[in-house]
Each structure stands twice: as structure tokens, then as C-alpha cells.
Design an enzyme around this catalytic site. Structure first.
Site, short mmCIF file in Angstrom:
data_model
loop_
_atom_site.label_atom_id
_atom_site.label_comp_id
_atom_site.label_asym_id
_atom_site.label_seq_id
_atom_site.Cartn_x
_atom_site.Cartn_y
_atom_site.Cartn_z
N ARG A 14 0.84 -1.21 0.00
CA ARG A 14 0.00 0.00 0.00
C ARG A 14 0.88 1.25 0.00
NH1 ARG A 14 -0.90 4.84 2.42
NH2 ARG A 14 -0.58 3.92 4.48
N GLU A 144 -3.75 10.97 10.48
CA GLU A 144 -2.85 11.55 9.48
C GLU A 144 -2.23 12.86 9.99
OE1 GLU A 144 -2.74 12.59 4.70
OE2 GLU A 144 -4.67 12.56 5.74
#
Length: 505
Positions: A14, A144
Site C-alpha cells: 500500500r 494523518e
């Protein structure tokens, strides 16, 4: 001291795929997923981002089908988004059962990218987690830009963690998204969260923009994190992610109270395969998996290795399915050459060894890479030179080869101290050289033998930069004899073989 287990999550498929210019095919993804879980034995793998493409969906379907048959389905994870269930629909089609939900870990990202308040964001996350649970999908949550969040909006991060503590999630994933943390900050930030939320499972996800990812990983472990996100060969966006091989070696050698499941001896094999699939070369000096990291070049090191392994550290190549090599070049000593001879099963006396060493140093000075496979040819070349006293020298030559023109050679030869020059053309560079040589010999009323056979060989398994041996058979009257030349350039090796012939006659 009781050992603490740390989960290793590999995100090569990923995050590693976000390396510029890298894209795995579905079959490559499946092959790597099998290798990572079955052979390298990482705990979990993150294999894709939801909603990316049909090809990505097909790849994840193949992986989940295989993982399901092996009982590994809970170990396969997909990056998803807070998007009112669109990612979850994709997940359902893919067969994956664990989502890594991407959320905003800094107020900066939240206000400028999403333009939402914390309460609005948390409400949408809560709904996404609930919807996933209804569909039998477990949730981990990525914060994030968490590292910048801790630096610049810590109150927001803790408000977020307070909220997450009330949610049915498995893990909180703490990424240094822009690779900006120092090791002291990593320790301080992870410690603060681990102490404040002892029941949360924390993963650390380090990027390598300042080449600090391995030290940051060490500090995150010391600070109390429970899992790490790594990639094979440190692949990933920009400067990449924390590299799997280095981190595993560091944990095994410097953190005795930490236990990881990863099988060290498979690191090199997996590294080479990922490199082959991506076309993304491994730097020769990359720790653990680089081509040169178990190669001793200096002769003094090889000598020390023979005397009590003086230049070994704990990074023994055998741990990683590799072997130590001893490079041959201008810094090689006799010890380096002895090590290579032993591997080839060859022995030389002291005098021969000195001559071979001198020849290797001479080749190394020309910036030629000398390999173990070249050694038999070098030995043959050097010992062959002992059979005559040199009185003829090819002092210099110019070989030209231009499209549309015949190859030509200008040659300067020294015979018994006298220098003679000649120029000639031919069908090839070597033929032109021989025609110029004939002119010199005719001018001295001397005859050259006839060339009856010309063979070229390079060591088996060599590359285009290998040493090249030219073996020429000559006939003089009724007598046939052979001379050999050695160089990385085929024509030059033929010229060296010819110079030997001139001295033999």
C-alpha cells in the site's frame, strides 16, 4: 526481564506502492502477500487503498481469497476513507475484514483540507466505525499528520484520543506522515499518549525524510508503542518508510526485551523479489540487503577476519541468508585473494600469490571490477607470463572504428629497445592491428606465425563488465602454440595475447 511482543505490519503493497513509478500487478501483489505472511512471517499486511481502481480490487480479492483459505483474513488490511460508506462498499466487494481508516491527526489538516470542526469530524468517524461493525469489518484509525498535530495542536490530538477511547476500534495508528520527527520527539510524544491511554493499542508509522526512521522506531518502542509499520527496502512516498530489514536487525541486536515474529533469514530474499517486481534498485550500500554490505574490500580486513574475526560485528551475513565476500581490487591484500582462492579450491605458493596480487592491484588501478570468477583467468595469465622473457613491447596503439569507414590501427612497437611505428586498415579493429604488426615485421625481415584459432570467454555468470580472456592458437612451421590475454575489453585482451606470442617467438 519479560519480553514484550511488538506487532509488525508491512505496508509495502500500500504505502510502498506510493513510491514514484512503482505499481504492482495483481499476481505480484498476491505473490508478495504470500511471501510476507508465510515466509517473512510479519503479523499483518496493508495491501491497498480502497476505491483506487478495478485492478486494485481484483488484486485484493485474490489476496483475501488466499488469506481466507489459510486463516489469515484478520491479518489483511486496507486503507479506507471517511466517505459515508463508499470505501466500506469497496471493502465488502474485496472480501477484506480490517479497515485502516484515514482521519485527520492535526488541526491544520482538519481545518484546511476538510474545512470541518473536530466535532463534525468525530461524528462522521463514529458513523463510519458503526457502519463497518454492522458489516463485520474491524477498524484501526490512522491519525494523518499526527506528528505535526503533537507539535502544533496537542490539545486537538488528545481531544481526538479521548473520543477514540470510547469507540470499538482495535488500534490507533500514529504516522509521522511527513517524516519530520526527531528521536527525542518520537519518544516524548508516544510516551505521553501511552501513559495517558494505557488501554489503546498504538502503532507507529515512520517516514524517512531525514533518514531518522530507524532511530524513531527504536524510540517509539521504548516509549511503549505496540506495533510498527515497515516496508521492504524502505519503499514509500518521497524518501520512503522505515525499512523492514534494518528495523528487524536493530530490534534483534539492541532491544533484548522486545520480541518480533519476523523471520530474519528471509529478509534478503523478499528484498530481492520486491526489487525485481518494482525495478526499484537496492543501493549497494543499503544496510542488511545491499550488495556490498557483507563485502570486505581492504586486505587488512580480510587478514583480520582470518585472525579471530577481528572485523566482524553481530551482523553475520548467514543470519540473512547471505555470505561474506572479499572484494578484489587495488586495496586487496594477499588475505583477500587467499579467501577467494579457498572458495574456489585453489592453492598458490607465496611467489605466485605475490604476482597474482600485483596483477589484481594493477587491474584495480584501472578501475576494473575484479570478481572471484575472474581469478582463474588472472592466475593463468600471470603464470603464463613467467614462461618467457619480455623483449617485445606493444608501447601504444590507436584503434578506430567509424560507421562507413574501414577500421584502422596506428601502432608503436618496441623490439629489443628499438621503436617502430606503422598504420594499417582491416576488416575489424584486431585485423587492422595485425596488418599494422605485419608491416613492422616485414620491415625487419621477420616472419609472424599464422593465426589458426581465436577464442574468447568470460567467467560463467559474469556481467558485461567482466574480465575477458582471449585464447589465440598460432602456427609457426610445424609447431602450434597458444597465448592468452586478459582485459575487460575484448580487442585489448587479444592484443595482449598477441604481445605474448611476439615474445614467445
Amino acid at each position: 526481564m519479560e519480553r514484550r511482543d511488538i506487532e509488525i505490519m508491512d505496508t509495502t503493497l500500500r504505502d510502498g506502492e506510493q513510491t514514484s513509478g512503482v505499481s504492482f500487478s495483481a499476481s505480484e501483489k498476491l505473490t508478495l502477500a504470500k511471501l510476507l505472511l508465510d515466509e517473512l512471517k510479519v503479523n499483518r499486511i496493508e495491501v491497498a487503498s480502497a476505491r483506487v481502481s478495478e485492478g486494485e480490487l481484483a488484486a485484493v480479492q485474490q489476496i483475501t481469497e488466499w488469506a481466507s483459505s489459510k486463516g489469515y483474513l484478520e491479518r489483511v488490511e486496507v486503507l479506507t476513507f471517511v466517505d459515508k460508506g463508499v470505501s466500506l462498499d469497496w471493502m465488502k466487494k474485496s472480501g477484506a475484514k480490517v479497515q485502516n481508516l484515514l482521519t485527520k491527526g492535526s488541526i491544520n489538516h482538519l481545518t484546511h483540507q476538510l474545512k470541518k470542526t473536530p466535532q463534525q469530524h468525530f461524528e462522521e468517524i463514529k458513523n463510519t466505525i458503526a457502519l463497518a461493525a454492522e458489516q463485520g469489518i474491524a477498524t484501526n484509525v490512522y491519525l494523518e499528520d499526527w506528528s505535526n498535530g503533537m507539535r502544533n495542536s496537542k490539545d486537538y490530538v488528545f481531544q481526538f484520543l479521548d473520543f477514540l477511547s470510547t469507540q470499538p476500534i482495535k488500534r490507533v495508528l500514529l504516522p509521522d506522515t511527513l517524516g519530520v520527527l526527531t528521536h527525542t520527539e518520537t519518544f516524548a510524544f508516544v510516551s505521553e499518549i501511552a501513559q495517558a491511554y494505557p488501554k489503546l493499542h498504538l502503532d507507529f508509522h515512520g517516514h524517512n525524510d531525514y533518514d531518522l526512521s530507524v532511530s524513531n522506531v527504536m524510540e517509539a518502542i521504548k516509549a511503549g508503542c505496540h506495533g510498527l509499520h515497515l516496508t521492504v527496502n524502505g519503499m514509500g512516498e518521497r524518501a520512503g518508510n522505515a525499512p523492514m530489514a534494518s528495523v528487524i536487525a536493530v530490534i534483534n541486536d539492541f532491544m533484548p526485551n522486545i520480541k518480533v515474529s519476523v523471520n530474519e533469514s528471509s529478509l534478503y530474499k523478499v528484498s530481492k523479489l520486491v526489487s525485481a517486481f518494482t525495478g526499484f534498485g537496492i543501493p549497494a550500500n543499503k544496510p542488511i540487503v545491499g550488495e556490498n554490505v557483507f563485502t570486505q574490500t581492504a586486505g587488512i580486513h580480510a587478514d583480520g577476519d582470518s585472525k579471530k574475526n577481528l572485523y566482524f560485528n553481530d551482523l553475520m551475513p548467514e543470519r540473512f541468508g547471505r555470505k561474506r565476500k572479499y572484494a578484489l581490487g587495488k586495496t586487496s591484500g594477499k588475505a583477500n585473494i587467499q579467501k577467494n582462492l579457498q572458495e574456489l579450491g585453489l592453492t598458490l605458493n607465496d611467489d605466485e600469490l605475490k604476482k597474482v596480487t600485483a596483477r589484481i592491484i594493477e587491474l584495480g588501478d584501472k578501475k576494473e571490477k575484479v570478481t572471484k570468477e575472474d581469478l582463474p583467468y588472472i592466475i593463468s595469465d600471470v603464470l603464463d607470463s613467467d614462461t618467457f622473457q619480455q623483449k617485445v613491447f606493444v608501447k601504444s596503439y590507436v584503434l578506430t572504428h567509424s560507421k562507413g569507414l574501414k577500421p584502422s590501427t596506428t601502432l608503436a612497437l618496441e623490439i629489443n629497445g628499438e621503436r617502430i611505428e606503422a598504420h594499417a586498415q582491416g576488416d575489424g579493429q584486431y585485423d587492422a592491428f595485425m596488418n599494422a604488426l605485419r608491416k613492422v615485421y616485414e620491415s625487419k625481415n621477420m616472419e609472424l606465425p599464422i593465426l589458426v584459432d581465436y577464442a574468447v570467454r568470460i567467467p560463467p555468470g559474469s556481467n558485461s563488465d567482466a574480465l575477458c580472456e582471449t585464447i589465440i592458437t598460432w602456427k609457426s612451421g610445424d609447431t602450434e602454440f597458444i597465448s592468452r590475454g586478459l582485459d575487460s575489453d575484448q580487442t585489448v585482451s587479444a592484443i595482449k595475447a598477441t604481445e605474448k606470442m611476439l615474445n614467445i617467438i
